[in-house]
Design a protein around this motif. Structure first.
Motif, PDB file in Angstrom:
ATOM      1  N   VAL A  97       0.835  -1.197   0.000  1.00  0.00           N
ATOM      2  CA  VAL A  97       0.000   0.000   0.000  1.00  0.00           C
ATOM      3  C   VAL A  97       0.871   1.249   0.000  1.00  0.00           C
ATOM      4  O   VAL A  97       0.596   2.230  -0.701  1.00  0.00           O
ATOM      5  CB  VAL A  97      -0.953  -0.010   1.208  1.00  0.00           C
ATOM      6  N   SER A  98       1.934   1.223   0.783  1.00  0.00           N
ATOM      7  CA  SER A  98       2.840   2.374   0.831  1.00  0.00           C
ATOM      8  C   SER A  98       3.440   2.655  -0.541  1.00  0.00           C
ATOM      9  O   SER A  98       3.561   3.809  -0.959  1.00  0.00           O
ATOM     10  CB  SER A  98       3.949   2.114   1.852  1.00  0.00           C
ATOM     11  N   ALA A  99       3.787   1.597  -1.251  1.00  0.00           N
ATOM     12  CA  ALA A  99       4.380   1.759  -2.581  1.00  0.00           C
ATOM     13  C   ALA A  99       3.347   2.181  -3.626  1.00  0.00           C
ATOM     14  O   ALA A  99       3.714   2.625  -4.719  1.00  0.00           O
ATOM     15  CB  ALA A  99       5.047   0.460  -3.021  1.00  0.00           C
ATOM     16  N   SER A 100       2.043   2.050  -3.300  1.00  0.00           N
ATOM     17  CA  SER A 100       0.983   2.341  -4.264  1.00  0.00           C
ATOM     18  C   SER A 100       0.385   3.729  -4.081  1.00  0.00           C
ATOM     19  O   SER A 100      -0.621   4.046  -4.723  1.00  0.00           O
ATOM     20  CB  SER A 100      -0.141   1.301  -4.140  1.00  0.00           C
ATOM     21  N   ARG A 101       0.983   4.556  -3.238  1.00  0.00           N
ATOM     22  CA  ARG A 101       0.400   5.869  -2.966  1.00  0.00           C
ATOM     23  C   ARG A 101       0.214   6.729  -4.217  1.00  0.00           C
ATOM     24  O   ARG A 101      -0.826   7.388  -4.360  1.00  0.00           O
ATOM     25  CB  ARG A 101       1.238   6.603  -1.922  1.00  0.00           C
ATOM     26  N   PRO A 102       1.161   6.752  -5.160  1.00  0.00           N
ATOM     27  CA  PRO A 102       0.913   7.564  -6.367  1.00  0.00           C
ATOM     28  C   PRO A 102      -0.322   7.111  -7.143  1.00  0.00           C
ATOM     29  O   PRO A 102      -1.082   7.947  -7.654  1.00  0.00           O
ATOM     30  CB  PRO A 102       2.193   7.355  -7.192  1.00  0.00           C
ATOM     31  N   GLU A 103      -0.529   5.787  -7.241  1.00  0.00           N
ATOM     32  CA  GLU A 103      -1.695   5.277  -7.981  1.00  0.00           C
ATOM     33  C   GLU A 103      -2.997   5.494  -7.231  1.00  0.00           C
ATOM     34  O   GLU A 103      -4.076   5.458  -7.836  1.00  0.00           O
ATOM     35  CB  GLU A 103      -1.511   3.784  -8.280  1.00  0.00           C
ATOM     36  N   GLY A 136      -6.231  10.698  -5.944  1.00  0.00           N
ATOM     37  CA  GLY A 136      -7.500  10.973  -6.611  1.00  0.00           C
ATOM     38  C   GLY A 136      -8.573   9.941  -6.351  1.00  0.00           C
ATOM     39  O   GLY A 136      -9.694  10.071  -6.871  1.00  0.00           O
ATOM     40  N   GLN A 137      -8.278   8.906  -5.567  1.00  0.00           N
ATOM     41  CA  GLN A 137      -9.263   7.861  -5.284  1.00  0.00           C
ATOM     42  C   GLN A 137      -9.706   7.892  -3.810  1.00  0.00           C
ATOM     43  O   GLN A 137     -10.194   6.891  -3.299  1.00  0.00           O
ATOM     44  CB  GLN A 137      -8.687   6.472  -5.603  1.00  0.00           C
ATOM     45  N   ARG A 138      -9.531   9.039  -3.166  1.00  0.00           N
ATOM     46  CA  ARG A 138      -9.773   9.103  -1.720  1.00  0.00           C
ATOM     47  C   ARG A 138     -11.208   8.732  -1.357  1.00  0.00           C
ATOM     48  O   ARG A 138     -11.435   7.906  -0.470  1.00  0.00           O
ATOM     49  CB  ARG A 138      -9.443  10.507  -1.209  1.00  0.00           C
ATOM     50  N   ARG A 139     -12.189   9.322  -2.025  1.00  0.00           N
ATOM     51  CA  ARG A 139     -13.587   9.038  -1.681  1.00  0.00           C
ATOM     52  C   ARG A 139     -13.940   7.581  -1.957  1.00  0.00           C
ATOM     53  O   ARG A 139     -14.603   6.926  -1.158  1.00  0.00           O
ATOM     54  CB  ARG A 139     -14.515   9.972  -2.476  1.00  0.00           C
ATOM     55  N   ARG A 140     -13.483   7.078  -3.081  1.00  0.00           N
ATOM     56  CA  ARG A 140     -13.729   5.670  -3.411  1.00  0.00           C
ATOM     57  C   ARG A 140     -13.064   4.760  -2.386  1.00  0.00           C
ATOM     58  O   ARG A 140     -13.660   3.783  -1.914  1.00  0.00           O
ATOM     59  CB  ARG A 140     -13.195   5.385  -4.806  1.00  0.00           C
ATOM     60  N   LEU A 141     -11.839   5.090  -2.016  1.00  0.00           N
ATOM     61  CA  LEU A 141     -11.098   4.266  -1.076  1.00  0.00           C
ATOM     62  C   LEU A 141     -11.749   4.265   0.306  1.00  0.00           C
ATOM     63  O   LEU A 141     -11.756   3.241   0.992  1.00  0.00           O
ATOM     64  CB  LEU A 141      -9.652   4.759  -0.971  1.00  0.00           C
ATOM     65  N   LEU A 142     -12.310   5.398   0.713  1.00  0.00           N
ATOM     66  CA  LEU A 142     -12.988   5.447   2.013  1.00  0.00           C
ATOM     67  C   LEU A 142     -14.188   4.504   2.032  1.00  0.00           C
ATOM     68  O   LEU A 142     -14.401   3.766   2.992  1.00  0.00           O
ATOM     69  CB  LEU A 142     -13.439   6.881   2.319  1.00  0.00           C
ATOM     70  N   GLY A 177      -6.200   0.263 -10.576  1.00  0.00           N
ATOM     71  CA  GLY A 177      -7.097  -0.784 -10.087  1.00  0.00           C
ATOM     72  C   GLY A 177      -6.392  -1.739  -9.156  1.00  0.00           C
ATOM     73  O   GLY A 177      -6.944  -2.165  -8.138  1.00  0.00           O
ATOM     74  N   ASN A 178      -5.158  -2.088  -9.484  1.00  0.00           N
ATOM     75  CA  ASN A 178      -4.387  -2.984  -8.638  1.00  0.00           C
ATOM     76  C   ASN A 178      -4.037  -2.313  -7.317  1.00  0.00           C
ATOM     77  O   ASN A 178      -4.058  -2.942  -6.258  1.00  0.00           O
ATOM     78  CB  ASN A 178      -3.111  -3.416  -9.359  1.00  0.00           C
ATOM     79  N   ALA A 179      -3.709  -1.013  -7.357  1.00  0.00           N
ATOM     80  CA  ALA A 179      -3.411  -0.277  -6.126  1.00  0.00           C
ATOM     81  C   ALA A 179      -4.644  -0.225  -5.228  1.00  0.00           C
ATOM     82  O   ALA A 179      -4.541  -0.369  -3.995  1.00  0.00           O
ATOM     83  CB  ALA A 179      -2.940   1.133  -6.467  1.00  0.00           C
ATOM     84  N   LEU A 180      -5.820  -0.026  -5.835  1.00  0.00           N
ATOM     85  CA  LEU A 180      -7.054  -0.006  -5.055  1.00  0.00           C
ATOM     86  C   LEU A 180      -7.289  -1.360  -4.404  1.00  0.00           C
ATOM     87  O   LEU A 180      -7.648  -1.455  -3.221  1.00  0.00           O
ATOM     88  CB  LEU A 180      -8.227   0.352  -5.973  1.00  0.00           C
TER      89      LEU A 180
END
Length: 257
Positions: A60-66, A69-75, A180-183
């Motif tokens: 997850v730490s390595a996926s921060r750039p990807e 912009g996905q903050r709301r979706r990720l929440l 998608g993979n980062a999510l």
């Protein structure tokens, strides 16, 4: 634990990390490796989840750039992952160990079949992006529920949970493979983290086995991407799937005889 077992689990962790990079099925290697060293099935599953959660944190730490912009979706989806992982962990701890031993061969077999028949993530990502261009739309309203269901399985056992989750996200969000993979990494990391916390507080974790496994997983995770870029992925996915089916048959024979 002997030095031989420690070294074996490190090597198994490396193999699991590589398998996870290729097919998202790290547990097909790490879980039976724990059984080989004498860890009981339910305890092995809890120990495996804890080791994998340590790896999830670095992913997850390595996926921060990807994830930008996905903050709301990720929440939304992260909350569903947390709840599902908690439910799955509770199911594991509340059901008899004999029931788990009997259902695991079916779960591993199903995971292997999913890998055998599923298309590569890159193809799914391309299809999802094309669909988004033709019919632009928001994430479907059922996506948190789908995430919750997959996360229950992830908290209970987890093999192929990542495969199912990334396929779901690639086909519904319109995101490309990296995002998608980062999510998937972040949401499944939430599910694994809450399950691991539950196992630490209320279950049984063999730290002498979790530590070498985590070391190997970390190394395998680092080695995986360069190997994946050069290796024939379709062939590797089929070989891993066939190995999973063989493992399912072996565990079924043990469980039912």
């Amino acid at each position: 634990m002997s030095a031989l077992d420690f070294g074996f689990l490190v090597l198994a962790g490396v193999g699991a990390g590589l398998t996870g990079s290729i097919a998202g099925l790290a547990s097909l290697i790490s879980y039976p490796a724990l059984l080989v060293t004498g860890v009981p099935p339910v305890t092995a599953n809890m120990t495996n989840t804890v080791a994998l959660s340590l790896l999830s944190a670095s992913s997850v730490s390595a996926s921060r750039p990807e994830l930008a912009g996905q903050r709301r979706r990720l929440l939304r989806l992260g909350l569903a992952g947390l709840l599902g992982g908690g439910v799955g962990a509770a199911l594991l701890m509340l059901t008899p160990s004999a029931a788990f031993e009997k259902v695991v061969p079916a779960l591993i077999g199903a995971a292997a079949l999913v890998l055998l028949v599923s298309r590569p993530p890159a193809e799914l990502a391309a299809e999802g992006v094309r669909e988004q261009r033709v019919h632009p739309h928001r994430d479907p309203s059922w996506l948190p529920l789908g995430t919750f269901v997959v996360s229950i399985y992830g908290g209970y056992f987890g093999a192929a949970a990542g495969v199912v989750m990334v396929a779901m996200y690639l086909l519904t969000t319109g995101e490309g493979l990296p995002r998608g993979n980062a999510l998937r990494n972040a949401v499944l990391g939430c599910a694994n983290a809450v399950a691991a916390l539950g196992f630490l507080l209320f279950g049984t974790v063999v730290w002498s086995a979790a530590l070498p496994l985590a070391i190997g997983l970390f190394a395998g995770g680092l080695l995986g991407p360069p190997i994946v870029r050069r290796a024939p992925q379709a062939l590797l996915r089929r070989l891993i799937a066939l190995a999973g089916l063989g493992l399912a048959v072996h565990l079924a024979v043990q469980a039912y005889t």
